[in-house]
Design an enzyme around this catalytic site. Structure first.
Site, PDB file in Angstrom:
ATOM      1  N   ASP A  64       0.806  -1.217   0.000  1.00  0.00           N
ATOM      2  CA  ASP A  64       0.000   0.000   0.000  1.00  0.00           C
ATOM      3  C   ASP A  64       0.839   1.268   0.000  1.00  0.00           C
ATOM      4  O   ASP A  64       2.056   1.237   0.207  1.00  0.00           O
ATOM      5  CB  ASP A  64      -0.966   0.005   1.204  1.00  0.00           C
ATOM      6  CG  ASP A  64      -0.343  -0.597   2.473  1.00  0.00           C
ATOM      7  OD1 ASP A  64       0.891  -0.536   2.605  1.00  0.00           O
ATOM      8  OD2 ASP A  64      -1.073  -1.118   3.317  1.00  0.00           O
ATOM      9  N   ASN A 130      -7.544  -3.363  14.704  1.00  0.00           N
ATOM     10  CA  ASN A 130      -8.950  -3.615  14.342  1.00  0.00           C
ATOM     11  C   ASN A 130      -9.063  -4.780  13.346  1.00  0.00           C
ATOM     12  O   ASN A 130     -10.107  -4.986  12.743  1.00  0.00           O
ATOM     13  CB  ASN A 130      -9.596  -2.351  13.765  1.00  0.00           C
ATOM     14  CG  ASN A 130      -8.934  -1.894  12.463  1.00  0.00           C
ATOM     15  OD1 ASN A 130      -8.008  -2.527  11.976  1.00  0.00           O
ATOM     16  ND2 ASN A 130      -9.408  -0.796  11.899  1.00  0.00           N
ATOM     17  N   HIS A 132      -7.370  -5.139  10.487  1.00  0.00           N
ATOM     18  CA  HIS A 132      -7.131  -4.872   9.060  1.00  0.00           C
ATOM     19  C   HIS A 132      -5.852  -5.546   8.584  1.00  0.00           C
ATOM     20  O   HIS A 132      -4.915  -5.771   9.358  1.00  0.00           O
ATOM     21  CB  HIS A 132      -7.159  -3.365   8.741  1.00  0.00           C
ATOM     22  CG  HIS A 132      -5.985  -2.563   9.220  1.00  0.00           C
ATOM     23  ND1 HIS A 132      -6.119  -1.316   9.784  1.00  0.00           N
ATOM     24  CD2 HIS A 132      -4.656  -2.803   9.196  1.00  0.00           C
ATOM     25  CE1 HIS A 132      -4.926  -0.838  10.074  1.00  0.00           C
ATOM     26  NE2 HIS A 132      -4.015  -1.725   9.736  1.00  0.00           N
ATOM     27  N   GLU A 137      -9.895  -2.169   5.705  1.00  0.00           N
ATOM     28  CA  GLU A 137     -10.498  -1.902   7.010  1.00  0.00           C
ATOM     29  C   GLU A 137     -11.728  -2.796   7.208  1.00  0.00           C
ATOM     30  O   GLU A 137     -12.252  -3.358   6.234  1.00  0.00           O
ATOM     31  CB  GLU A 137     -10.895  -0.423   7.086  1.00  0.00           C
ATOM     32  CG  GLU A 137      -9.728   0.557   6.920  1.00  0.00           C
ATOM     33  CD  GLU A 137      -8.875   0.694   8.173  1.00  0.00           C
ATOM     34  OE1 GLU A 137      -8.907  -0.189   9.049  1.00  0.00           O
ATOM     35  OE2 GLU A 137      -8.145   1.705   8.273  1.00  0.00           O
TER      36      GLU A 137
HETATM   37  C1  F6R Z   1       1.403  -1.686   6.238  1.00  0.00           C
HETATM   38  C2  F6R Z   1       0.062  -2.203   6.338  1.00  0.00           C
HETATM   39  C3  F6R Z   1      -0.714  -2.249   7.616  1.00  0.00           C
HETATM   40  C4  F6R Z   1       0.102  -2.622   8.842  1.00  0.00           C
HETATM   41  C5  F6R Z   1      -0.771  -2.599  10.084  1.00  0.00           C
HETATM   42  C6  F6R Z   1       0.013  -2.856  11.343  1.00  0.00           C
HETATM   43  O1  F6R Z   1       1.905  -1.770   4.922  1.00  0.00           O
HETATM   44  O2  F6R Z   1      -0.455  -2.569   5.332  1.00  0.00           O
HETATM   45  O3  F6R Z   1      -1.767  -3.173   7.475  1.00  0.00           O
HETATM   46  O4  F6R Z   1       0.675  -3.884   8.674  1.00  0.00           O
HETATM   47  O5  F6R Z   1      -1.414  -1.365  10.193  1.00  0.00           O
HETATM   48  O6  F6R Z   1       0.846  -1.771  11.575  1.00  0.00           O
HETATM   49  P1  F6R Z   1       2.022  -1.833  12.641  1.00  0.00           P
HETATM   50  O7  F6R Z   1       2.928  -2.918  12.189  1.00  0.00           O
HETATM   51  O8  F6R Z   1       2.666  -0.487  12.567  1.00  0.00           O
HETATM   52  O9  F6R Z   1       1.390  -2.130  13.947  1.00  0.00           O
END
Ligand code: F6R
Length: 252
Positions: A64, A130, A132, A137
């Protein structure tokens, strides 16, 4: 779904990197690895940088990018990947969605086509508190392709730590869809800290529901989850025993 539970952050990074490395060594003819940003993969990238493994046959494709941020923006995922991996490890090619495009929808379609053409051999994932995965989401359909998505308030708050102020956190992102991620041959999901414990319990032991996007991974044939004790803290005792034993066996 298989899983391992480790005690410390260093073990989480080490075992996850070893799993990626096995894949890289298994495919001397070339392979595509899906990469993630955020805190979860930081230790993995540190191990990767230290290892000096020849990766010139490896193509990488990220999950992303924030809409509106140019590749050289200090908070873009392009910059994140450059700093944590690409400046040190040489890959064949590396791709991320372009965030400052005039037409994010067209860019999503282009990226979806690119990812499907490359075909992902192994996808590294983190998980949001959450549930995701990438920026899919809660509520995102399980068959979603790469698309533009609005970030929830909780995700923007969680990612604020990478920015100076909450107002600076973009409100949209281009993300691989759940359907895109499910096409990967293998998936490696890493999670640490108690912030992730509920999402991990739901993903591994709850019903598959769009309310927790990661639950779709129950339907993928080849998923490995690497957890620390805190992220695993809400799992059933049996799942904890299995995960600790799997780690001990892996290290033998
Ligand atoms: C990042 C991504 C997100 C993260 C997720 C966890 O490329 O796609 O889904 O993997 O938000 O974030 P952290 O690792 O910062 O807790």
């Amino acid at each position: 779904m298989k899983w391992m539970i480790v005690k410390k952050a260093e073990e989480l990074a080490n075992v996850s990197y070893q799993l990626l490395k096995q894949e890289i060594l298994r495919h001397p003819e070339g392979l595509t690895i899906g990469l993630a940003t955020g805190s979860s993969p930081l230790g993995v990238y540190e191990e990767w940088r230290k290892d000096q493994l020849d990766c010139r046959h490896v193509t990488t494709v990220n999950l992303d990018e924030y809409v509106g941020l140019s590749p050289d923006h200090p908070h873009s995922y392009h910059t994140f990947m450059k700093e944590h991996l690409f400046e040190t490890v040489t890959f064949k090619e590396s791709y991320l969605p372009i965030g400052n495009t005039a037409d994010p929808v067209e860019e999503s379609d282009r990226y979806e086509h690119l990812v499907r053409t490359l075909g992902i051999d192994i996808q590294l994932l983190g998980i949001g508190s959450n549930g995701h995965i990438a920026f899919n989401e809660p509520g995102t359909p399980f068959d979603a392709k790469t698309h533009v998505t609005e970030l929830t308030e909780s995700t923007r708050l969680a990612n604020q730590r990478f920015f100076d102020r909450l107002e600076d956190v973009p409100s949209e992102a281009i993300t691989m869809g759940i359907g895109t991620i499910m096409e990967a041959k293998k998936i490696l999901l890493v999670a640490s800290s108690e912030r992730k414990a509920e999402a991990i319990r739901d993903m591994m032991e709850g019903p598959a529901t769009v309310d927790c996007p990661a639950t779709i991974l129950q339907r993928h044939a080849d998923v490995m989850v690497v957890l620390d004790e805190e992220a695993a803290s809400l799992l059933s005792e049996e799942a904890k025993r299995t995960g600790r034993a799997a780690y001990t066996n892996f290290m033998k």
